[in-house]
Enzyme design. Structure first.
Site, PDB file in Angstrom:
ATOM      1  N   VAL A   1       0.499 -13.869   3.897  1.00  0.00           N
ATOM      2  CA  VAL A   1       1.503 -14.190   5.254  1.00  0.00           C
ATOM      3  C   VAL A   1       1.406 -14.895   5.647  1.00  0.00           C
ATOM      4  CG1 VAL A   1       3.043 -13.440   7.098  1.00  0.00           C
ATOM      5  CG2 VAL A   1       3.449 -11.972   4.498  1.00  0.00           C
TER       6      VAL A   1
ATOM      7  N   HIS B   1       5.734  28.119 -20.434  1.00  0.00           N
ATOM      8  CA  HIS B   1       7.168  26.837 -21.123  1.00  0.00           C
ATOM      9  C   HIS B   1       8.123  27.460 -21.372  1.00  0.00           C
ATOM     10  CE1 HIS B   1       8.306  25.171 -23.964  1.00  0.00           C
ATOM     11  NE2 HIS B   1       9.210  25.748 -24.964  1.00  0.00           N
TER      12      HIS B   1
ATOM     13  N   ALA C   1       2.947  -2.716   7.422  1.00  0.00           N
ATOM     14  CA  ALA C   1       2.501  -2.009   6.662  1.00  0.00           C
ATOM     15  C   ALA C   1       1.104  -1.970   6.036  1.00  0.00           C
ATOM     16  CB  ALA C   1       3.454  -0.961   6.080  1.00  0.00           C
TER      17      ALA C   1
ATOM     18  N   GLY D   1       0.525  -1.377   0.507  1.00  0.00           N
ATOM     19  CA  GLY D   1       0.047   0.245   0.142  1.00  0.00           C
ATOM     20  C   GLY D   1       1.054   1.533   0.087  1.00  0.00           C
TER      21      GLY D   1
HETATM   22  P1  NAD Z   1      -2.960   1.050   2.624  1.00  0.00           P
HETATM   23  O1  NAD Z   1      -4.225   0.057   2.935  1.00  0.00           O
HETATM   24  O2  NAD Z   1      -2.568   2.014   2.388  1.00  0.00           O
HETATM   25  O3  NAD Z   1      -2.236  -0.155   2.091  1.00  0.00           O
HETATM   26  C1  NAD Z   1      -2.291  -1.706   2.931  1.00  0.00           C
HETATM   27  C2  NAD Z   1      -1.961  -3.107   1.841  1.00  0.00           C
HETATM   28  O4  NAD Z   1      -2.002  -3.665   3.084  1.00  0.00           O
HETATM   29  C3  NAD Z   1      -3.063  -3.444   1.150  1.00  0.00           C
HETATM   30  O5  NAD Z   1      -2.496  -3.261  -0.343  1.00  0.00           O
HETATM   31  C4  NAD Z   1      -3.393  -4.531   1.476  1.00  0.00           C
HETATM   32  O6  NAD Z   1      -4.096  -5.461   0.731  1.00  0.00           O
HETATM   33  C5  NAD Z   1      -2.217  -5.186   2.215  1.00  0.00           C
HETATM   34  N1  NAD Z   1      -2.104  -6.078   3.285  1.00  0.00           N
HETATM   35  C6  NAD Z   1      -3.286  -5.928   4.536  1.00  0.00           C
HETATM   36  N2  NAD Z   1      -3.039  -7.027   5.082  1.00  0.00           N
HETATM   37  C7  NAD Z   1      -2.479  -7.812   4.719  1.00  0.00           C
HETATM   38  C8  NAD Z   1      -1.273  -8.896   4.928  1.00  0.00           C
HETATM   39  N3  NAD Z   1      -2.009 -10.030   5.971  1.00  0.00           N
HETATM   40  N4  NAD Z   1      -0.334  -9.662   3.774  1.00  0.00           N
HETATM   41  C9  NAD Z   1      -0.433  -8.739   2.973  1.00  0.00           C
HETATM   42  N5  NAD Z   1      -0.491  -7.559   2.695  1.00  0.00           N
HETATM   43  C10 NAD Z   1      -1.310  -7.174   2.934  1.00  0.00           C
HETATM   44  O7  NAD Z   1      -2.652   1.226   4.399  1.00  0.00           O
HETATM   45  P2  NAD Z   1      -1.255   1.378   4.628  1.00  0.00           P
HETATM   46  O8  NAD Z   1       0.411   1.394   3.430  1.00  0.00           O
HETATM   47  O9  NAD Z   1      -1.076   0.616   5.671  1.00  0.00           O
HETATM   48  O10 NAD Z   1      -1.164   3.199   5.093  1.00  0.00           O
HETATM   49  C11 NAD Z   1      -2.324   3.268   6.185  1.00  0.00           C
HETATM   50  C12 NAD Z   1      -3.022   4.552   5.987  1.00  0.00           C
HETATM   51  O11 NAD Z   1      -1.785   5.985   5.848  1.00  0.00           O
HETATM   52  C13 NAD Z   1      -4.077   5.278   4.099  1.00  0.00           C
HETATM   53  O12 NAD Z   1      -4.964   4.943   4.340  1.00  0.00           O
HETATM   54  C14 NAD Z   1      -2.606   5.912   3.538  1.00  0.00           C
HETATM   55  O13 NAD Z   1      -4.327   6.372   3.442  1.00  0.00           O
HETATM   56  C15 NAD Z   1      -2.471   6.897   4.956  1.00  0.00           C
HETATM   57  N6  NAD Z   1      -1.084   7.144   3.831  1.00  0.00           N
HETATM   58  C16 NAD Z   1      -1.217   7.848   3.112  1.00  0.00           C
HETATM   59  C17 NAD Z   1       0.048   8.451   2.456  1.00  0.00           C
HETATM   60  C18 NAD Z   1      -0.366   9.746   1.225  1.00  0.00           C
HETATM   61  O14 NAD Z   1      -1.019   9.968   1.237  1.00  0.00           O
HETATM   62  N7  NAD Z   1       1.484   9.730   0.841  1.00  0.00           N
HETATM   63  C19 NAD Z   1       0.926   7.444   2.963  1.00  0.00           C
HETATM   64  C20 NAD Z   1       0.897   7.083   4.121  1.00  0.00           C
HETATM   65  C21 NAD Z   1       0.278   6.312   4.954  1.00  0.00           C
END
Ligand code: NAD
Ligand code: FAD
Length: 478
Positions: free
Chosen positions: A245, A451, A276, A190
Site C-alpha cells: 500500500v 471415541h 492491521a 496477519g
Molecule cells: P501480524 O504481525 O500478525 O500481521 C501483520 C501483517 O501485516 C503481516 O502479515 C505483515 O506482513 C503485514 N503488513 C505489515 N505492513 C504492511 C503494509 N504496509 N501493507 C500490507 N501488509 C503489511 O500483526 P497483527 O495481525 O496486527 O497482530 C498483532 C499481534 O497481535 C500479533 O503479534 C499477534 O500475536 C497478536 N494477536 C494474536 C491473536 C491470536 O492469538 N489469535 C489474535 C490477534 C492478535
C-alpha cells in the site's frame, strides 16, 4: 515518605494482572496501576486482551460463525430455518457484556486477593520509585522493593494510511462497526486481519485483504497455510498477496487505497478500512530518563529468560518484551516473575508456546515447523491425519483440515504439532502437554483417546509417524 509496597506493577493486562494476583497470593503487598478506561470512562482492568483484543474478537468470531452455520450449513444436516438475518448492534452489545463481566471479574479478583488497584498512569523513576498520576491529575510517588513493567502493546500505524474517524480504523475500531460495511478493506493478512476480516466477511461484507508479503502466513506450516488460504478464498475473502500500500485518501464515507503489486499500481475503494499491520510496545511515557532502562530500537524492553531487566528487582513482561505477543505467554511471564520475587524457581518454557488463528477452520501449532527443522538440519519424521477420515468431524459436518505431528528421526521426540481444523485451538493443548512432558510420537500413539472425538485425529497423526495409523493407508512403515 513515599507509600511503600513489596511489588508495584504497571499495567493490568494478562501479564500485569496475573502477576499482581500471584504476588498477592504469595503474601506480598502489591499494587497494580492501570490507565485503561471503558466506554463510559470508568477504570477497567484486563488490558488489551479483555477489553479490545482476545475476548471481544472471539465473541464476534463465535457469533458470526453461528450465523454462517445457520445460513449456509443447517440445511445440510436437515434443519430448515427461514431467512437468517444479523442484528449487529445486538452482537456488539453482547460482546460488550462479555467484556464487562470479565473485566469486573478482574476487579473482583484484585479485591478478593488484596491487590491494591490504582487507576491512572504509572511511570518508572530512579531508585525503584513509581510516579502515580490519577485520572483527576493528582500525583504521588510510590516505592517498591520490586517493580514489574507490563504496559503491553498498541497498533502500529503506517504513514500511507493514517486512521480517519470511523472510516480507517485499527483493530479496536473494527470491533465496533454499527452495521455491516458493504466493502471492507483490511491491510495485513496477519492474525488480526484474518480474524476480523472473517467476522465481517461472514456477516456479509465484501472483504479485500492487502498483504505486503508474497507468502501467506509464513510462520505457519506450509501445507496448512496453503490449505487455509484456499479455505478463506472459498469463503469469499479476496486475499491479495505481494500488495504494497502506497497511499490512501479518506472522505467521511469511504476511502480510496492505492497499492502496488507485480502487475503495477491499483486503486480500490472501501466503505471501511482496517489497518492491521502488527503491534508495537506501548512504552510511551513509562520510563523516566534517569530510571536506568533504555528500550531497544524497536521499543522493546530487554530482559533475560526470567524477565529481569538490567536494573536489579525491575522486571518487564508480556507484549513489551521479546517473544510472541500472546496473552497466554504474557500471563505465564507475569506468574513466573511473581513466583521468582517470592523466592521460587518457576520458569517459562519458551519452546512450548501454542499459537492459534481463530478463523474457520482454525489454525493452531506448537513447536517447530518442517521449514525450521530443515533449516536447523534436524532429521525428522512426519505423521498426519485428515479430518475427512475422522468420524466425529463427519458427524459435525466439518471435515476440513488435518493434524501433522513432527517427531525427531532418532529419538521420536515430538518437535512440532500443526493443526488446521474445527477446534484446533482446543486440540493443540494435547500437543502442548505432550511436548511439556517430552513425549515421543509413540507415547501419544500408545495413549487412549475417547471415541468418537476430533482428538482421535491427533492420536492417528502420532501413530502415522511410524506408519501405524489405523484408519488410513500408511505409505511408509517403520
Ligand atoms: P501480524 O504481525 O500478525 O500481521 C501483520 C501483517 O501485516 C503481516 O502479515 C505483515 O506482513 C503485514 N503488513 C505489515 N505492513 C504492511 C503494509 N504496509 N501493507 C500490507 N501488509 C503489511 O500483526 P497483527 O495481525 O496486527 O497482530 C498483532 C499481534 O497481535 C500479533 O503479534 C499477534 O500475536 C497478536 N494477536 C494474536 C491473536 C491470536 O492469538 N489469535 C489474535 C490477534 C492478535
Ligand atoms: P496489554 O493487554 O496490552 O495490557 C497492558 C495494560 O497496561 C493496558 O491496560 C494499558 O492501558 C496499561 N498501561 C500501559 N501503559 C501504562 C502506564 N504507563 N500506566 C498505567 N497503565 C498502563 N492474544 C492471544 O493470545 N489470543 C488471542 O486470541 C488474541 N487476540 C487478540 C485480538 C486482538 C484484536 C488484539 C489487538 C490482540 C489479541 N491478542 C491475542 C494479543 C493479546 O491481547 C496480547 O498479547 C495481550 O493482551 C498482552 O498482554 P499484556 O499484559 O502484555 O498487555
Amino acid at each position: 515518605m513515599n507509600k511503600k509496597y513489596d511489588v508495584i506493577i504497571i499495567g493490568a493486562g494478562p501479564a500485569g494482572y496475573a502477576a499482581a494476583i500471584r504476588c498477592a497470593q504469595l503474601g506480598l503487598k502489591t499494587a497494580c496501576i492501570d490507565k485503561s478506561l471503558d466506554k463510559e470512562g470508568k477504570p477497567v482492568y484486563g488490558g488489551t486482551c479483555l477489553n479490545w483484543g482476545c475476548i471481544p474478537s472471539k465473541a464476534l468470531l463465535d457469533a458470526s460463525q453461528k450465523f454462517v452455520d445457520a445460513r449456509d450449513h443447517f440445511a445440510e444436516v436437515g434443519i430448515s430455518v427461514g431467512k437468517v438475518s444479523v442484528d449487529v448492534p445486538k452482537m456488539i452489545s453482547r460482546k460488550d457484556d462479555i467484556v464487562k463481566g470479565l473485566t469486573a471479574g478482574i476487579a473482583g479478583l484484585f479485591k478478593g486477593n488484596n491487590v491494591e488497584a490504582l487507576p491512572g498512569t504509572g511511570k518508572l523513576l530512579a531508585d525503584r520509585v513509581v510516579e502515580y498520576v490519577q485520572h483527576n491529575g493528582s500525583t504521588e510517588n510510590l516505592s517498591a522493593d520490586n517493580i514489574i513493567l507490563a504496559p503491553g502493546s498498541q497498533p502500529i500505524d503506517i504513514p500511507p494510511v493514517p486512521l480517519a474517524d470511523n472510516v480507517v480504523v485499527d483493530s479496536t475500531g473494527a470491533l465496533e462497526f454499527e452495521s455491516v460495511p458493504k466493502r471492507l478493506g483490511v491491510i495485513g493478512a496477519g492474525v488480526i486481519g484474518l480474524e476480523l476480516g472473517s467476522v465481517w466477511s461472514r456477516l456479509g461484507s465484501s472483504v479485500v485483504v492487502l498483504e505486503a508479503l508474497k507468502d501467506f502466513l509464513p510462520m505457519v506450516d506450509q501445507r496448512l497455510s496453503r490449505d487455509a488460504l484456499k479455505a478463506f478464498k472459498k469463503q469469499g475473502m479476496d486475499i491479495r498477496l505481494g500488495a504494497r500500500v502506497t497511499a490512501s485518501k479518506a472522505t467521511k464515507k469511504q476511502v480510496a487505497v492505492i497499492y502496488e503489486d507485480a502487475e503495477g499500481e491499483h486503486q480500490v475503494k472501501f466503505d471501511k478500512l482496517v489497518v492491521a499491520v502488527g503491534r508495537k510496545p506501548a512504552i510511551n511515557g513509562i520510563l523516566a530518563a534517569d530510571c536506568g532502562i533504555v528500550p531497544d530500537d524497536r521499543g522493546f524492553l530487554s530482559v533475560d529468560e526470567f524477565c529481569a531487566t538490567n536494573i536489579p528487582n525491575i522486571y518487564a513482561v508480556g507484549d513489551t518484551v521479546r517473544g510472541p505477543m500472546l496473552a497466554h505467554k504474557a500471563t505465564e511471564e507475569g506468574v513466573m516473575v511473581a513466583d521468582r520475587i517470592a523466592g521460587q524457581k518457576t520458569m517459562v518454557n519458551y519452546d512450548c508456546i501454542p499459537s492459534v488463528v481463530y478463523t474457520h477452520p482454525e489454525i493452531a501449532w506448537v513447536g517447530k515447523t518442517e521449514r525450521e527443522l530443515k533449516k536447523e538440519g534436524v532429521k525428522f519424521n512426519v505423521g498426519s491425519f485428515a479430518f475427512n477420515a475422522n468420524g466425529r468431524a463427519m458427524a459435525a459436518n466439518d471435515t476440513d483440515g488435518l493434524v501433522k505431528v513432527l517427531a525427531d528421526a532418532e529419538s521420536d521426540r515430538i518437535l512440532g504439532v500443526h493443526i488446521l481444523g474445527n477446534q484446533a485451538s482446543e486440540l493443540i493443548a494435547q500437543a502442548v502437554i505432550a511436548m511439556e512432558f517430552d513425549a515421543s510420537a509413540e507415547d501419544l500413539g500408545l495413549t487412549m483417546f475417547a471415541h468418537p472425538t476430533l482428538s482421535e485425529a491427533v492420536h492417528e497423526a502420532a501413530l502415522s509417524v511410524s506408519g501405524h495409523a489405523i484408519h488410513m493407508l500408511n505409505r511408509k512403515r517403520k
